[in-house]
Enzyme design. Structure first.
Site, PDB file in Angstrom:
ATOM      1  N   ALA A  96       0.870  -1.185   0.000  1.00  0.00           N
ATOM      2  CA  ALA A  96       0.000   0.000   0.000  1.00  0.00           C
ATOM      3  C   ALA A  96       0.905   1.231   0.000  1.00  0.00           C
ATOM      4  O   ALA A  96       0.808   2.115   0.856  1.00  0.00           O
ATOM      5  CB  ALA A  96      -0.965   0.005   1.184  1.00  0.00           C
TER       6      ALA A  96
ATOM      7  N   GLY B 247       6.069   8.189   1.240  1.00  0.00           N
ATOM      8  CA  GLY B 247       7.024   7.908   2.322  1.00  0.00           C
ATOM      9  C   GLY B 247       7.844   6.670   1.988  1.00  0.00           C
ATOM     10  O   GLY B 247       9.080   6.679   2.088  1.00  0.00           O
ATOM     11  N   HIS B 248       7.158   5.618   1.569  1.00  0.00           N
ATOM     12  CA  HIS B 248       7.874   4.401   1.154  1.00  0.00           C
ATOM     13  C   HIS B 248       8.832   4.719  -0.009  1.00  0.00           C
ATOM     14  O   HIS B 248       9.981   4.266  -0.021  1.00  0.00           O
ATOM     15  CB  HIS B 248       6.892   3.335   0.673  1.00  0.00           C
ATOM     16  CG  HIS B 248       5.970   2.785   1.721  1.00  0.00           C
ATOM     17  ND1 HIS B 248       4.620   2.976   1.692  1.00  0.00           N
ATOM     18  CD2 HIS B 248       6.213   2.028   2.825  1.00  0.00           C
ATOM     19  CE1 HIS B 248       4.048   2.360   2.724  1.00  0.00           C
ATOM     20  NE2 HIS B 248       4.997   1.781   3.428  1.00  0.00           N
TER      21      HIS B 248
ATOM     22  N   GLU C  74      12.024   6.677  10.040  1.00  0.00           N
ATOM     23  CA  GLU C  74      11.893   7.212  11.404  1.00  0.00           C
ATOM     24  C   GLU C  74      10.430   7.297  11.822  1.00  0.00           C
ATOM     25  O   GLU C  74      10.133   7.444  13.002  1.00  0.00           O
ATOM     26  CB  GLU C  74      12.533   8.601  11.488  1.00  0.00           C
ATOM     27  CG  GLU C  74      14.042   8.570  11.416  1.00  0.00           C
ATOM     28  CD  GLU C  74      14.666   9.956  11.515  1.00  0.00           C
ATOM     29  OE1 GLU C  74      13.930  10.963  11.407  1.00  0.00           O
ATOM     30  OE2 GLU C  74      15.891  10.032  11.683  1.00  0.00           O
ATOM     31  N   LYS C  75       9.522   7.216  10.861  1.00  0.00           N
ATOM     32  CA  LYS C  75       8.076   7.195  11.168  1.00  0.00           C
ATOM     33  C   LYS C  75       7.781   6.157  12.244  1.00  0.00           C
ATOM     34  O   LYS C  75       6.983   6.374  13.140  1.00  0.00           O
ATOM     35  CB  LYS C  75       7.301   6.899   9.882  1.00  0.00           C
ATOM     36  CG  LYS C  75       5.888   6.400  10.053  1.00  0.00           C
ATOM     37  CD  LYS C  75       4.985   7.498  10.521  1.00  0.00           C
ATOM     38  CE  LYS C  75       3.519   7.146  10.617  1.00  0.00           C
ATOM     39  NZ  LYS C  75       3.149   5.805  10.939  1.00  0.00           N
ATOM     40  N   ASP C  76       8.448   5.002  12.123  1.00  0.00           N
ATOM     41  CA  ASP C  76       8.296   3.931  13.122  1.00  0.00           C
ATOM     42  C   ASP C  76       9.573   3.913  13.954  1.00  0.00           C
ATOM     43  O   ASP C  76      10.417   3.028  13.809  1.00  0.00           O
ATOM     44  CB  ASP C  76       8.046   2.601  12.401  1.00  0.00           C
ATOM     45  CG  ASP C  76       6.796   2.667  11.544  1.00  0.00           C
ATOM     46  OD1 ASP C  76       5.712   2.490  12.087  1.00  0.00           O
ATOM     47  OD2 ASP C  76       6.911   2.936  10.329  1.00  0.00           O
TER      48      ASP C  76
ATOM     49  N   MET D 190       2.625  10.447   6.592  1.00  0.00           N
ATOM     50  CA  MET D 190       2.039   9.506   5.624  1.00  0.00           C
ATOM     51  C   MET D 190       2.028   8.113   6.217  1.00  0.00           C
ATOM     52  O   MET D 190       2.986   7.695   6.876  1.00  0.00           O
ATOM     53  CB  MET D 190       2.850   9.509   4.335  1.00  0.00           C
ATOM     54  CG  MET D 190       2.697  10.787   3.556  1.00  0.00           C
ATOM     55  SD  MET D 190       3.668  10.719   2.049  1.00  0.00           S
ATOM     56  CE  MET D 190       3.449  12.413   1.506  1.00  0.00           C
TER      57      MET D 190
ATOM     58  N   SER E 295       0.025   4.017   5.444  1.00  0.00           N
ATOM     59  CA  SER E 295      -0.954   3.213   4.703  1.00  0.00           C
ATOM     60  C   SER E 295      -2.298   3.236   5.431  1.00  0.00           C
ATOM     61  O   SER E 295      -3.358   3.163   4.808  1.00  0.00           O
ATOM     62  CB  SER E 295      -0.463   1.774   4.569  1.00  0.00           C
ATOM     63  OG  SER E 295       0.834   1.755   3.999  1.00  0.00           O
TER      64      SER E 295
HETATM   65  P1  AMP Z   1       5.246  -0.230   6.458  1.00  0.00           P
HETATM   66  O1  AMP Z   1       4.849  -0.574   5.052  1.00  0.00           O
HETATM   67  O2  AMP Z   1       4.249   0.628   7.165  1.00  0.00           O
HETATM   68  O3  AMP Z   1       5.704  -1.412   7.245  1.00  0.00           O
HETATM   69  O4  AMP Z   1       6.518   0.696   6.310  1.00  0.00           O
HETATM   70  C1  AMP Z   1       7.657   0.278   5.607  1.00  0.00           C
HETATM   71  C2  AMP Z   1       8.771   1.247   5.858  1.00  0.00           C
HETATM   72  O5  AMP Z   1       8.385   2.546   5.436  1.00  0.00           O
HETATM   73  C3  AMP Z   1       9.135   1.369   7.352  1.00  0.00           C
HETATM   74  O6  AMP Z   1      10.541   1.454   7.484  1.00  0.00           O
HETATM   75  C4  AMP Z   1       8.449   2.658   7.740  1.00  0.00           C
HETATM   76  O7  AMP Z   1       9.062   3.295   8.837  1.00  0.00           O
HETATM   77  C5  AMP Z   1       8.584   3.468   6.485  1.00  0.00           C
HETATM   78  N1  AMP Z   1       7.585   4.543   6.437  1.00  0.00           N
HETATM   79  C6  AMP Z   1       6.266   4.425   6.694  1.00  0.00           C
HETATM   80  N2  AMP Z   1       5.672   5.627   6.606  1.00  0.00           N
HETATM   81  C7  AMP Z   1       6.645   6.526   6.301  1.00  0.00           C
HETATM   82  C8  AMP Z   1       6.670   7.943   6.102  1.00  0.00           C
HETATM   83  N3  AMP Z   1       5.575   8.695   6.198  1.00  0.00           N
HETATM   84  N4  AMP Z   1       7.856   8.522   5.802  1.00  0.00           N
HETATM   85  C9  AMP Z   1       8.990   7.781   5.701  1.00  0.00           C
HETATM   86  N5  AMP Z   1       9.032   6.444   5.884  1.00  0.00           N
HETATM   87  C10 AMP Z   1       7.875   5.826   6.188  1.00  0.00           C
END
Ligand code: AMP
Length: 276
Positions: A31, A35-36, A146-148, A182, A184
């Protein structure tokens, strides 16, 4: 050309011819949003080959959480990654966790508290899948957002403790025009909930200003929690000002610190954090 592979064997074969240059990996749950994609660009700066994994990891969701509803849109994701990633790894759950899989990795240190207080299963699910993916792909570097923030520290701890030969790089949080990080999960929000969600980052910024002005850190956290309730969030899991490196409790801003928060709007849980 972006190549999609679904098995670890095919992934290793696809990477085998590319090991003369460095390989950068971006693990995601799909999704994909900007950010990704910023993480993918970050990987591209340092790596000749960019690998993106898309896997909604069942092990990091509790039975009561949104695993089934989590947004999935592989076709759109692949369009977004075309020309950005060299290899996209989209394994099935059986491929990641074959029948009989019986290993769980538990990280201490930065995994304690905060998210773990509300999602006790979460970081063992993350650590196990990240180790599984890093060992499957053996990238030279991997980029995490850094979001997480707590997850980023947990991954660093995991990699250090197991001496996994990969460099973990952090990328800053990309935000919408109103400052909402941002995510998902923002797709779950109704227009009214989306408006309220935009207040989270502003309330964290106000808390940072109050802390920098010398406010008692526990009082600053308390005021932020109250402001979030008033702004219309349905629940505040936590607002915490912590040591930026260890996530230990602090009483003074005498070292790099981070403010971290988790809230709910209706059924949607959102997290955010900022440097102090
Ligand atoms: P996720 O798909 O939510 O597991 O996120 C995958 C990667 O994208 C993780 O390293 C998150 O920290 C990063 N991520 C998620 N949202 C953002 C964002 N808004 N800005 C930068 N990186 C993000």
């Amino acid at each position: 050309m972006t190549r999609t592979v679904t098995t670890v064997t095919a992934l290793r074969a696809a990477l085998a011819t590319r090991r003369s240059g460095s390989i950068g990996m971006v693990p995601t749950m799909g999704a994909l949003h900007d950010g990704h994609l910023s993480l993918v660009k970050e990987a591209r700066k340092d790596a000749q080959t960019v690998l993106v994994s898309i896997f909604v990891n069942p092990a990091q969701f509790a039975p009561t959480e949104d695993f089934a509803a989590y947004p999935r849109n592989l076709e759109k994701d692949l369009v977004k990654l075309a020309g950005q990633a060299d290899i996209v790894f989209t394994p099935s759950a059986k491929e990641v966790y074959p029948d009989g899989f019986a290993t769980t990795i538990t990280v201490g240190g930065p995994a304690s508290g905060l998210e773990s207080d509300f999602r006790p299963h979460f970081f063992s699910g993350v650590a196990t899948v990240v180790a599984r993916l890093l060992i499957a792909a053996a990238p030279d570097l991997a980029v995490f957002g850094e979001k997480d923030y707590q997850q980023l520290l947990v991954v660093r701890q995991l990699v250090r403790d197991l001496a996994l030969p990969v460099e973990i790089m952090a990328a800053p949080t990309l935000r919408e025009a109103d400052g909402l990080a941002m995510s998902s999960r923002n797709a779950y929000l109704s227009p009214e909930e989306r408006r309220i969600a935009g207040r989270l980052n502003l309330i964290l910024k106000e808390a940072i200003a109050a802390a920098r002005a010398g406010g008692d850190l526990r009082a600053v956290e308390g005021a932020a929690i109250e402001a979030l309730w008033k702004a219309g969030f349905s629940h505040v899991d936590y607002v915490a000002i912590r040591d930026a490196a260890s996530l230990d409790h602090i009483t003074h801003l005498d070292r790099p610190a981070r403010i971290l928060a988790a809230v709910k709007i209706g059924k949607t849980r959102l997290i955010d954090n900022m440097a102090l």
